[in-house]
Design a protein around this motif. Sequence first.
Motif, PDB file in Angstrom:
ATOM      1  N   THR A 123       0.671  -1.178   0.059  1.00  0.00           N
ATOM      2  CA  THR A 123       0.012  -0.069  -0.145  1.00  0.00           C
ATOM      3  C   THR A 123       0.834   1.261  -0.104  1.00  0.00           C
ATOM      4  O   THR A 123       1.751   1.329   0.586  1.00  0.00           O
ATOM      5  N   ARG A 129      -2.836  12.640  -0.079  1.00  0.00           N
ATOM      6  CA  ARG A 129      -3.397  11.675   0.682  1.00  0.00           C
ATOM      7  C   ARG A 129      -4.500  10.634   0.196  1.00  0.00           C
ATOM      8  O   ARG A 129      -5.272  10.325   0.604  1.00  0.00           O
ATOM      9  N   TYR A 164      -4.751   6.823  -1.091  1.00  0.00           N
ATOM     10  CA  TYR A 164      -4.250   5.515  -1.126  1.00  0.00           C
ATOM     11  C   TYR A 164      -4.500   4.572  -2.097  1.00  0.00           C
ATOM     12  O   TYR A 164      -5.742   4.597  -2.782  1.00  0.00           O
ATOM     13  N   SER A 165      -3.452   3.758  -2.507  1.00  0.00           N
ATOM     14  CA  SER A 165      -3.721   2.709  -3.170  1.00  0.00           C
ATOM     15  C   SER A 165      -2.492   1.601  -3.251  1.00  0.00           C
ATOM     16  O   SER A 165      -1.822   1.656  -2.130  1.00  0.00           O
ATOM     17  N   THR A 166      -2.548   0.616  -4.061  1.00  0.00           N
ATOM     18  CA  THR A 166      -1.675  -0.456  -3.997  1.00  0.00           C
ATOM     19  C   THR A 166      -0.846  -0.664  -5.219  1.00  0.00           C
ATOM     20  O   THR A 166      -1.420  -0.426  -6.286  1.00  0.00           O
ATOM     21  N   ALA A 206      -3.399   0.139  -8.349  1.00  0.00           N
ATOM     22  CA  ALA A 206      -4.724  -0.803  -8.526  1.00  0.00           C
ATOM     23  C   ALA A 206      -5.721  -0.026  -8.716  1.00  0.00           C
ATOM     24  O   ALA A 206      -6.956  -0.280  -9.011  1.00  0.00           O
ATOM     25  N   ASP A 207      -5.834   1.430  -8.092  1.00  0.00           N
ATOM     26  CA  ASP A 207      -6.851   2.383  -8.043  1.00  0.00           C
ATOM     27  C   ASP A 207      -6.544   3.582  -9.143  1.00  0.00           C
ATOM     28  O   ASP A 207      -5.381   3.895  -9.222  1.00  0.00           O
ATOM     29  N   PRO A 215       2.088   4.428   4.280  1.00  0.00           N
ATOM     30  CA  PRO A 215       1.339   5.164   4.862  1.00  0.00           C
ATOM     31  C   PRO A 215       1.927   5.224   6.364  1.00  0.00           C
ATOM     32  O   PRO A 215       1.632   5.906   7.301  1.00  0.00           O
ATOM     33  N   MET A 239      -4.961   5.052  11.332  1.00  0.00           N
ATOM     34  CA  MET A 239      -4.412   5.137   9.811  1.00  0.00           C
ATOM     35  C   MET A 239      -5.497   5.480   8.923  1.00  0.00           C
ATOM     36  O   MET A 239      -7.030   5.379   9.468  1.00  0.00           O
ATOM     37  N   HIS A 240      -5.648   6.396   8.046  1.00  0.00           N
ATOM     38  CA  HIS A 240      -6.507   6.859   7.102  1.00  0.00           C
ATOM     39  C   HIS A 240      -6.408   6.071   5.897  1.00  0.00           C
ATOM     40  O   HIS A 240      -6.906   6.827   4.662  1.00  0.00           O
ATOM     41  N   HIS A 241      -6.644   4.812   5.956  1.00  0.00           N
ATOM     42  CA  HIS A 241      -6.502   4.002   4.553  1.00  0.00           C
ATOM     43  C   HIS A 241      -8.162   4.166   3.783  1.00  0.00           C
ATOM     44  O   HIS A 241      -9.212   4.126   4.567  1.00  0.00           O
ATOM     45  N   SER A 242      -8.343   4.661   2.576  1.00  0.00           N
ATOM     46  CA  SER A 242      -9.279   4.668   2.069  1.00  0.00           C
ATOM     47  C   SER A 242      -9.980   3.224   1.995  1.00  0.00           C
ATOM     48  O   SER A 242      -9.063   2.405   1.286  1.00  0.00           O
ATOM     49  N   SER A 302     -11.574   1.743  -0.488  1.00  0.00           N
ATOM     50  CA  SER A 302     -11.436   1.216  -1.825  1.00  0.00           C
ATOM     51  C   SER A 302     -10.037   0.687  -2.173  1.00  0.00           C
ATOM     52  O   SER A 302      -9.742  -0.460  -2.748  1.00  0.00           O
ATOM     53  N   SER A 303      -9.051   1.068  -1.497  1.00  0.00           N
ATOM     54  CA  SER A 303      -7.726   0.792  -1.746  1.00  0.00           C
ATOM     55  C   SER A 303      -7.009  -0.075  -0.546  1.00  0.00           C
ATOM     56  O   SER A 303      -5.766  -0.443  -0.792  1.00  0.00           O
TER      57      SER A 303
END
Lengths: 428, 320
Positions: free
Chosen positions: A274, A281, A283-285, A310-311, A324, B1-4, B6-7
Amino acid sequence: MSPSSLAPTPAATAAFLDNREQMDLLRFVTCGSVDDGKSTLVGRLLLDAGAVYDDQIGALLRDSEKHGTIGIGVDPALIFDGLEDERQQGITIDVAYRYFQTARRKFIIADCPGHQQYTRNMATAASTADLAIILVDARKGLLPQTLRHTFIVSLLGVRRVILAVNKMDHVNYDQAIFREICDAYSRFTAELKIPHVDYLPLSGLLGENVVRRSSKMPWRQGPSLLELLETCAVPGQETTGDFRFAVQRVNRPHAEFRGFSGTVAAGTIQVGETIVALPGRKYSTVQSIVSFDGALEKARAGMAVTLTLADEIDVSRGDMFARPVELPRVDRRAEAMLIWMSEQPLLPGRAYWLKHTARHTIAEIGAVRYRVDVNDLSRKQAATLQLNEIGRCQVLTRDPLVYDDYATNCDRHSKNVAPGRRSGAQLL
Amino acid sequence: MHHSNSSRARVLPASSPSALAPLSHLRRLEAESIHILREVSEAFENPVMLFSVGKDSCVMLHLARKAFFPGSIPFPLLHIDSTWEFRELIEFRESYVKGELGLNVIAYVSDEGVRDGVNPFDYSSQVYTDVMRTRPLKEALTKYRFDVAIGGGRRDEEKSRAKERIFSFRDQQHRWDPKNQRPELWDLYNTWVHRGQSMRAFPLSNWTELDVWQYIHLEKIPLAPLYFAAPRPVVERDGDMIMVDDERMRLREGEEAQTRVVRFRTLGCYPVTGAVTSEATTVLDIVGELLTTRFSERQGRAVDRDESAAMERKKRDGYF
Ligand SMILES: Nc1nc2c(ncn2[C@@H]2O[C@H](COP(=O)(O)OP(=O)(O)O)[C@@H](O)[C@H]2O)c(=O)[nH]1
């Protein structure tokens, strides 16, 4: 000339290339005051390491006679003074890059000018160096320029310095003189927190302790300059830092492919991890690591690659990818040491363009905290910085900068990407 | 943590640093060149790559293919064709670069030079180079409004180049002023030019001749056959072996073409480019030769031997 009769067999050449392919690279800068003997020393290093081509030696011999710099033989300094003006004036104005290799390592030398008016050229040379050779004339000891260069080298993040005390032949190879210079230098550098300093007495002109160890200084046992250069660890090649990747270019050749090209500035990254794109800010992979030579599973500091995610997140040139859990700072304010390279003095409050990674933004110097007197590193009050002055400043930017503090053990620097691959910001 | 949400995906353990070996010097150089090429493509409106069809150009081209993969190279190539090029060089440009790779190559010829019949026999090397190379280069840059030209110059080639920045700007007359170079820190390049100025970018600045050959070997980069030894018709002239490449070659009294097994270390205009005796037919052979001959590269180019400051002067005049 019939080279082929002497040429190694293809098998021997292949073995040579195999060995060379594994070699690493050490980039070093040589600095010192005018006439301390930089050009002579580096010329000697190249000559004795066998790195100067025969036809160039012929031209050098002719030039040596013309300039009358030396009685007989080759004046090693003439390898370096490239530009016409420099040859006429007999001084080095700009950085000269030189390349050589030994059986152990490849080297890039940046030979830089001593005059204060060419400080920006000196900073240019030091910025890409892994190591600095600071040259001192044994008769003169430390000069203001020695300290200035050492300070700049440390500001630009060079972590390894060799103090080369040159012209030892002029002082009868006297150990006490060498000691005195070393002591003074170590007092000065203690405040700079340069992680490694080596001390070396030598004579560039006569080649003592340059490539071969000198027998003239029995009081000093240890490696020659070349041996030191060949064996020291190359700083900045580690992958232990937090992952940092500045997006240099969005690669979108067709609707099905969207990649982010850039060079890994620090750490490593692996498919499936990730990441967060800053400053937005998002997020993705990491979906894939694309290269011309095939897909990669991992990439490390120093590699120029293309990442796909991925996104479909909004990412553009200048954005920074990080993990992160290892976030850099994202801030419109920074504290930084500035080396002022313009003839116009710094004007606090004026708008400047600032370049950091692949991003341009407008910046303003909020305040000059202090100016550093390079003679003793003392802090002086200052409202502005003049050409070649160095000072601590508050920088305010229109867009947020994504940055790490310079080196963990050295809080003099800020606004730099990461310890792995040194970088900084430049006002244009 | 602030992961969205979708991801959110599986988070693998951080890769162990030891799994990835330090970069070798060639991979460090390669990465630097790719970084520079990408920077050029982003920072300028209308870049062009100067493509002489020589080995350095071919390495630069290969690096550009890597830099923009899987996309194609986002700028054209420009070949300043002096009209006195080796035939095999033109053939390589046409069949491999344009044909097989399908790249856009602009071949630009000096109309003025052709009209006046400028040739390397009747004109001094200075005039000839100016009319057939320097001026058409400036013309082409102006005509197509290229704001940056990417060149294959290496700092190890010659003394004045050793002092040039990677991004090096030129004034309105396309001249280089060695006393007015910008600071160039880390890998941050100041790519801005004032109106009328233009930029040269040298992605191979830090490569040496041996690096170039090693990379050609490693990456199997195709080259014009002139680099490899073959029987070729040559005459001996002023200590050089000059190839009689076509019927325009003017023979002097007593000169007669002989077939010798030779190759070229650099590719300039055929009437002024010296060949070397060689049996090197593979890249490995060439490297083997390099290791033993120790003659620096520009030796074979008659134009450059005038004097040691010649190249610097040419660059000040706008030669690449
Ligand atoms: N005796 C002695 N003279 C030296 C030595 N190294 C350089 N010199 C002389 O010092 C002068 C300045 O040297 P140069 O290399 O041009 O200095 P730079 O300005 O630092 O590049 C020249 O006259 C050199 O011959 C040395 O090790 N011993």
